[in-house]
Each structure stands twice: as C-alpha cells, then as structure tokens.
Design a protein around this motif. Structure first.
Motif, PDB file in Angstrom:
ATOM      1  N   SER A 377       0.484  -1.226   0.260  1.00  0.00           N
ATOM      2  CA  SER A 377       0.385   0.030   0.195  1.00  0.00           C
ATOM      3  C   SER A 377       1.203   1.663  -0.748  1.00  0.00           C
ATOM      4  O   SER A 377       1.567   1.054   0.183  1.00  0.00           O
ATOM      5  N   ASP A 378       0.313   2.622  -0.914  1.00  0.00           N
ATOM      6  CA  ASP A 378       0.641   3.595  -0.029  1.00  0.00           C
ATOM      7  C   ASP A 378       1.453   3.977   0.977  1.00  0.00           C
ATOM      8  O   ASP A 378       2.701   4.221   1.670  1.00  0.00           O
ATOM      9  N   ALA A 379       0.144   3.415   2.043  1.00  0.00           N
ATOM     10  CA  ALA A 379       0.672   3.776   3.430  1.00  0.00           C
ATOM     11  C   ALA A 379       2.359   3.393   3.689  1.00  0.00           C
ATOM     12  O   ALA A 379       3.105   3.563   4.287  1.00  0.00           O
ATOM     13  N   ASP A 380       2.266   1.737   3.212  1.00  0.00           N
ATOM     14  CA  ASP A 380       3.170   0.424   3.320  1.00  0.00           C
ATOM     15  C   ASP A 380       4.810   1.554   3.035  1.00  0.00           C
ATOM     16  O   ASP A 380       5.556   1.383   3.580  1.00  0.00           O
ATOM     17  N   GLU A 384       8.209   2.744   5.326  1.00  0.00           N
ATOM     18  CA  GLU A 384       9.758   1.702   4.927  1.00  0.00           C
ATOM     19  C   GLU A 384       9.994   3.603   4.736  1.00  0.00           C
ATOM     20  O   GLU A 384      11.955   3.151   4.937  1.00  0.00           O
ATOM     21  N   TYR A 385       9.987   3.302   3.514  1.00  0.00           N
ATOM     22  CA  TYR A 385      10.967   4.764   3.385  1.00  0.00           C
ATOM     23  C   TYR A 385      11.467   5.310   4.165  1.00  0.00           C
ATOM     24  O   TYR A 385      12.215   6.225   4.245  1.00  0.00           O
ATOM     25  N   GLU A 386      10.702   6.195   4.567  1.00  0.00           N
ATOM     26  CA  GLU A 386      10.700   7.733   5.650  1.00  0.00           C
ATOM     27  C   GLU A 386      11.836   6.632   7.284  1.00  0.00           C
ATOM     28  O   GLU A 386      12.589   7.187   7.500  1.00  0.00           O
ATOM     29  N   GLY A 387      11.361   5.285   7.407  1.00  0.00           N
ATOM     30  CA  GLY A 387      12.270   4.502   8.035  1.00  0.00           C
ATOM     31  C   GLY A 387      13.659   4.024   8.000  1.00  0.00           C
ATOM     32  O   GLY A 387      14.319   4.524   9.056  1.00  0.00           O
TER      33      GLY A 387
END
Length: 411
Positions: A377-380, A384-387
């Motif tokens: 999903s866009d949220a997942d 991951e990208y932000e983490g």
C-alpha cells in the motif's frame, strides 16, 4: 555495505586488498596498493553488496520465494546428526553424503574461528570428523571466501571437486565470480546455503555479554546453536566456566530487537536464490516457542532451487542420509519465515531511500523487487522509505573509513 566475505582480497592480484579487523569488530577491505580501474571494476562486478542475481530457470516460480524445483520437509536420518545440526542437520547430512560417496573431495564451509570466539572462519573438511566439528550455526562475521582463488587453483591442480556452503551473500559472491572465471564451475559441484536472517553485529554481541558481566576477552568459544533445535547458546570461558542461554535469551522473541548489521537489513536475498539448495528453519511465525525449546527434534525445509540441487537431494535420500517429508508451498515458507517475506516486499522502498540520500545500493537481477513493491500500500511504502531515511540521518548506514590496523593472515 560490506559483509566481510573476503572475496575481494582473494581475487585481486598482488595482495592489493587485505581484509582488516577494525576497532568496531568488523573486518573490512583495505587497498594497501594502488588499484587499477580493472581491479575496481572486478570488485564491483563480484561483490555481493554491489551486484546480486538469482537463479531463474527452475520449473516453478513464486513472487516472494523465487525460482525452485521442489520444496519439502527434510532431516538427517542419523539421529545424532539431526541433533547436532542447527535445525534438522540437512546441510551436515548432505556434506557427509557428498564426501562419503566420493561425489566431492572436500567441503568448503565455516567453523568457529580459532582466534576470535564470536567469528567464523573458512575451513576445508575432507572427513566425517571435520564436517561434524564444523556443524552448527555461526552468527558472527565470517570471511568464507578469503582464500577462494587459491582453493580453486589447488583444486584444479589436484583434479578435485568441492561443494561450497556459505551464507546467501557468500553464494551470490561466488556466483558472481563464476561469471568472471570458468574455473569456479569446473571445480565447484554445487553451492548450498541457509535461509539467513543475518548475523549479530559485534556491538550487540558485546552488549549481550556485558549485561551478563562477561568480558569478551575472557570468552574461549561460543556455540550459537545446535545439539537440539535450536539448542542452547553456550559460552565457554577461558577458565573453563560454561554459561548456557536459550536461543530466545540470545535473539529475543521478536525480530524487531535483532542486533543486525545495516547491510543485513537491506539484504535483497536472505533466502538463497543463487544457491542450488537452501535449508530453512520451520518454526511457525519465524521463531521457536519456549515450550518447543527442549522438545523439537528439528526439521528443515529444503528449498531445492536447481536441477543439480535436485539430483543431490534425491541421491542423499536414496542413500539413506536424509528423510523426505511432506511437500511444502511458498505460502508455507512465508509462514515459517514471515520476516523474509516482509523484507522482500519492502526492500525496494528501503533501497529507494538509500539512493535518494546518495548512498551505495546493490544492483539486482531477477529478484523481482519492483513487482514485490507493487504489492505494498502507499502507506506501507511511505513508512519503509521514511524509516530508512531516518536511519540514514542517524548514521545507521555509515561506518568510519577502514583503517590499516591488526591485519589478519591469509590462513
């Protein structure tokens, strides 16, 4: 991104590169002479942190688990080998089958390092006793390929064959090198691996020992697992004292607390897609339970990825070294290894974050990262990208420049 496999030292001429033990406990390559452009290009083409590829020509394919011929439960017929091995003794039993039937002359794999208790080191086993002595997991830095060029040269001269057992990254490195040198496939009958969650970084191990009041310099040996499934972690001190801990004491009950090197957290292939055979744990949910620690006899999942691997497995079963159990599906593998599926699906987002920050990322072939990313999903994906971006800002993906100190010998 270095995993310390030692390949670059072995294949670079004139000892231009040396693997050197660093103050943080990792081994890192040092260029002790000027490298030519050809030297550097060769390292980048073969390094498992810059180039990864998978077998992709088997009869079955799965988006997460890749290309394979068969997947099924298996364990060593010999109850002592089954008990000795890390799970069901699969790789140990295969090694014995290959040696004792004369299909190979030796096994190139890892044993406990003779000088550094938490490390592994490359070893050659030509007998049952040597294979058994090296059995069990190594969860520390291990330069399994540090002598590979010399080993292959000696093998050619002696007209011998060998089988290689290493981590998925080690196997990837050797596959990469096989594209550079035909002598790899001339001498290496097969490459085998374990489904790998990573190894414990030296900082985390030091913290584990410190919390127990143990000085690393007082440790003589560490057996991470084996003699059961998974078996105790046994730390033996130089004065003879022995300390025992369960697998859950050592790793914890949740993969979120695993102390792994940064490279392991962005590994595109922890499931051994470049190998002929990969052996996996088979715990539901990815970890043993407290209740199972003393009662599980140990059963591997065998991921048979190539026709060559299938022939070896079939031969070992027919010869009475391995038992073949129920067939498995990729969905079963995801049940046993949920962290592997999660990492595979989220990896492109993590690598995208590294690229955006200008950091080195591996080039991958046939590992389906874009297709797996499309299942998020866009949220997942954003999480991951932000983490990963946050970890980059915390310097979690950086190391000090390696220094030429405490050089190891090429033994």
């Amino acid at each position: 991104m270095c995993i310390g496999c030692g390949l670059c030292q072995s294949i670079t001429p004139d000892n231009k590169i040396k693997l050197v033990l660093q103050p943080d406990g990792f081994e890192r390559p040092i260029a002790n002479q000027n490298l030519t452009d050809a030297d550097v290009d060769r390292v980048y083409r073969t390094c498992p942190s810059t180039t990864l590829r998978a077998n992709n020509n088997a009869s079955q394919n799965d988006l997460v688990w890749g290309s394979f011929e068969e997947i099924y439960l298996s364990f060593a017929v010999d109850p002592q080998i089954r008990h000795l091995g890390s799970t069901g003794g699969l790789l140990t039993a295969l090694s014995l089958y290959l040696l004792e039937t004369g299909l190979v002359d030796f096994i190139l794999h890892a044993r406990q390092h003779r000088l550094h208790a938490s490390f592994g080191e490359a070893t050659i086993s030509r007998s049952r006793e040597q294979v058994i002595d090296a059995a069990g997991s190594r969860y520390g830095p291990t330069a399994t390929l540090i002598n590979i060029d010399e080993t292959i040269e000696d093998t050619l001269k002696a007209n011998e064959r060998f089988v290689f057992i290493g981590t998925p990254c080690d196997v990837t490195a050797l596959r990469n090198y096989a594209l550079e040198s035909p002598t790899v496939d001339e001498t290496c009958l097969a490459m085998m691996t374990m489904v790998c969650g990573g190894f414990m970084d030296t900082v985390s191990l030091s913290a584990f020992l410190s919390d127990l009041g143990i000085k690393a310099t007082d440790v003589a040996t560490i057996r991470y697992r084996g003699l059961g499934c998974p078996g105790d972690t046994v730390i033996r001190m130089k004065d003879g004292e022995e300390r025992r801990f369960t697998y859950l004491d050592f790793w914890g009950e949740d993969d979120s607390v695993w102390g792994l090197p940064a490279r392991c957290k962005i590994c595109p292939d922890g499931i051994g897609e470049a190998a002929d055979i990969a052996a996996s744990d088979t715990w539901d949910g990815g970890s043993p339970t407290v209740a199972s620690l003393d009662s599980d006899p140990g059963t591997n999942a065998a991921l048979v990825r190539t026709e060559r691997g299938k022939a070896i497995m079939d031969g070992a079963i027919k010869a009475g070294y391995l038992t073949r159990g129920d067939n498995l599906t990729p969905q079963d593998m995801s049940r046993f290894q949920p962290h592997q599926e999660n990492k595979k699906r989220t990896l492109k987002a993590r690598l995208d974050a590294l690229r955006s920050a200008g950091q080195l990322t591996p080039e991958t072939h046939d590992l389906r990262l874009a297709a797996l990313d499309a299942t998020l999903s866009d949220a997942d994906r954003a999480r991951e990208y932000e983490g990963t971006t946050r970890r980059i800002e915390q310097n979690r993906f950086s190391e000090p420049t390696p220094q030429p100190c405490a050089k190891r010998s090429k033994t």
